[in-house]
Design a protein around this motif. Sequence first.
Motif, PDB file in Angstrom:
ATOM      1  N   GLY A  97       0.804  -1.215   0.000  1.00 32.88           N
ATOM      2  CA  GLY A  97       0.000   0.000   0.000  1.00 32.88           C
ATOM      3  C   GLY A  97       0.834   1.260   0.000  1.00 32.88           C
ATOM      4  N   SER A  98       2.018   1.208   0.653  1.00 30.98           N
ATOM      5  CA  SER A  98       2.816   2.436   0.699  1.00 30.98           C
ATOM      6  C   SER A  98       3.753   2.558  -0.494  1.00 30.98           C
ATOM      7  N   VAL A 243      21.331  -0.094   4.765  1.00 32.71           N
ATOM      8  CA  VAL A 243      20.388  -0.743   3.856  1.00 32.71           C
ATOM      9  C   VAL A 243      19.032  -0.052   3.908  1.00 32.71           C
ATOM     10  N   TYR A 244      18.574   0.316   5.104  1.00 26.35           N
ATOM     11  CA  TYR A 244      17.271   0.989   5.214  1.00 26.35           C
ATOM     12  C   TYR A 244      17.315   2.337   4.514  1.00 26.35           C
ATOM     13  N   ALA A 252      12.263  -0.983   2.870  1.00 23.74           N
ATOM     14  CA  ALA A 252      12.857  -0.843   4.196  1.00 23.74           C
ATOM     15  C   ALA A 252      11.840  -1.204   5.258  1.00 23.74           C
ATOM     16  N   ALA A 253      10.581  -0.785   5.058  1.00 25.51           N
ATOM     17  CA  ALA A 253       9.528  -1.113   6.016  1.00 25.51           C
ATOM     18  C   ALA A 253       9.322  -2.621   6.084  1.00 25.51           C
ATOM     19  N   ALA A 359       5.111   4.146   6.228  1.00 24.85           N
ATOM     20  CA  ALA A 359       4.196   4.596   5.178  1.00 24.85           C
ATOM     21  C   ALA A 359       4.157   6.114   5.142  1.00 24.85           C
ATOM     22  N   ALA A 360       4.120   6.741   6.320  1.00 23.50           N
ATOM     23  CA  ALA A 360       4.114   8.204   6.375  1.00 23.50           C
ATOM     24  C   ALA A 360       5.406   8.756   5.777  1.00 23.50           C
ATOM     25  N   VAL A 361       6.528   8.113   6.116  1.00 21.64           N
ATOM     26  CA  VAL A 361       7.819   8.552   5.557  1.00 21.64           C
ATOM     27  C   VAL A 361       7.808   8.393   4.043  1.00 21.64           C
TER      28      VAL A 361
END
Lengths: 508, 170
Positions: A97-98, A243-244, A252-253, A359-361
């Motif tokens: 979704g993100s 890596v993130y 990353a999430a 997701a916000a990020v």
Amino acid sequence: MEFQLPEYNLWLMCPEFFLTIWALVVLTYDLTTKRKSGSMVGYLAMAGPILTLAVAAILYAAGLYGYGRGFGEMFFNDPMALFFKVIFLGTAFMAIGSSFGIIRQKIINHRGEFFALMLLSTVGMMFLASSNELISLYIGLELTTIPLFVLAAFFKDDKLSVEAGMKYFVVGAFSSALLLYGISFLYGMSGTTDLLQMKITLAIAQLTFQKNFLVVLIGMVLVTAGIGFKLTLPPFHQWAPDVYEGSPTPVAAFLSVGSKAAGLVAFAKIFVNGLQGYYDPSTAPVDWGQLVGLLAVIAMIIGNTVAIRQSNIKRMLAYSSIAQAGYIMIGMVCLNEHGLAAVGYYMFAYMFANMGAFAAVAIFEDQTGSCQIDSYRGLVKTSPALSYSMAVFMLSLAGIPPLAGFMAKYKVFAAAIAMTTTDPTYNWLYWLVGVGLLTSVFSLFYYTNIIKQMFFSREDSPYKIVCGGPGMTVLMVGLIGVLLFGIFPEPVLNFATSISAAFGFVAN
Amino acid sequence: MVESNVGPVFYILAFLIIASAVMVVSLKNIFHCALALVMCLFSVAGIYILLNAEFLAAAQVLIYVGAVAVLMIFAIMLTTNLASRNIKQVTENALVSVFICALFCLGTIFLLWATPAKIWRYATESLPVDNTAIIGKYLMTEFVLPFEVVSLLLMAAMIGAIVLARKERS
């Protein structure tokens, strides 16, 4: 030669089959539309985890799905498997979704592959959760990580992303070599790869020879190192921030929640189940409890202190996830009826908060191109929806009541206290709780720093963030999860308690 | 350890493995490193034959020597000027890594030395003659599920490799 085919029980594996086929459908759909599928392929992929859950629910209602074994001993649906499968599917849903922002702007040619690899990685996690044997566990772990190497490097023109993919690949290959080496020692000692059988054989060897063999220690250290890389448990955490930072934000999430949950399942299966006999201060130094407890303490200290100094929000979330791994491992070393239940509940709460924050990020990064904490300044005036949800996720990660993160931390600490009160030999667990409480105070500093930037800054933000449909859905799912399961944790907690019951820890 | 297998052949193979492994990480020319790796993998296959595991030895030669190492050599030869160039193999952290490796190596050797042989399962009995057939039987019965999941893994790896290696038209 005589062949005795095992009983298949294919109904138990239907959700995995369905998700595999769905991944191929997503891939082919993108190809048949000549790569012009746009957001449609994203919606199709997003439906995958939901439909998989629906398939499982329908089969459960029809009495065909539930706890049980398939393929002889290879496939085992215990409460832990089912609980974590829900977490994996939720993680995949929120990660997909993100990623609508990046499939519009950056990944033009390979949208289908992006989502197909993400779904295949989820299938690997689900196989891992159902494995009860070292070889299938290892293959599940590989099926989880190999698509993630590719996903981390998916922005082929971006040097940081390629570096992230390369780093993750080298570290991942190294860690699975360590894990396999450790597994070979455990196999040599017990003569079996089945974890339940291993527990029995090791106990018999302990009784027959009346002493502990230090050779198990080599296997334990190697397996801890191999899985520690997946869990980002220090000293195996250095790859995570780089890596993130480099990989696409949804990936990353997915790494920070899905891959970590997969590592937790593998750890619980090998140590809490297979090596249960080697958890006792009297067996020291062949005692994995204190070894892992020490790593958890280092994780909480390093994660929480280094996160304070970060100026990039993805790096900050990486260090925060290292610290969270430390808190989760407190629950893992409590071998009582609360321990694994706390681990499960913690992971469930962490999924909503962390996926929501990422997701916000991701939404912010898609529209501004920035990941710096400074650029969130004054955001509440221009885009209140994003700011308020981000604030709630941060507070949940910090563990503020009544959000789910508070209940999770409380359950983990309570499990450790319950362990020490029943048996004074486990008094070293007080150290873990003490460090956990102290570092939680540090963690408030960097989590609230984001809130401070967004809410208490005089300047107006130059950015106006518009959340699209899928991004908004993910934020809402995260918010509802964090609030609902913080205020009404009982249903999840009851399910989670059956995890520890299935491992043989029952309340007296 | 099985006493009967530890003969001069074992020591020759062990020496070859260690020597070629050291050469892989110390030689200056990357082409020579790859050749040393081939040598190392061949010697490991020899150890498998000593232990009566013919299938494992054949798989080792086919996959590691035949496919992986040869691909590696191709990659080195096709990359411009890589085969003739000297590379630096020493990292800044050489001291730390040598220390950690030596500690782990000595610790493992000590612990294995201190462990009586009867602790190891199957240590005193040699493999049955038809062990290749038994492996096949297990792959098709008890281990058929992981065996099939591996094909899924290979597909994911293949999709990933194509995505990463493809040249984009833009």
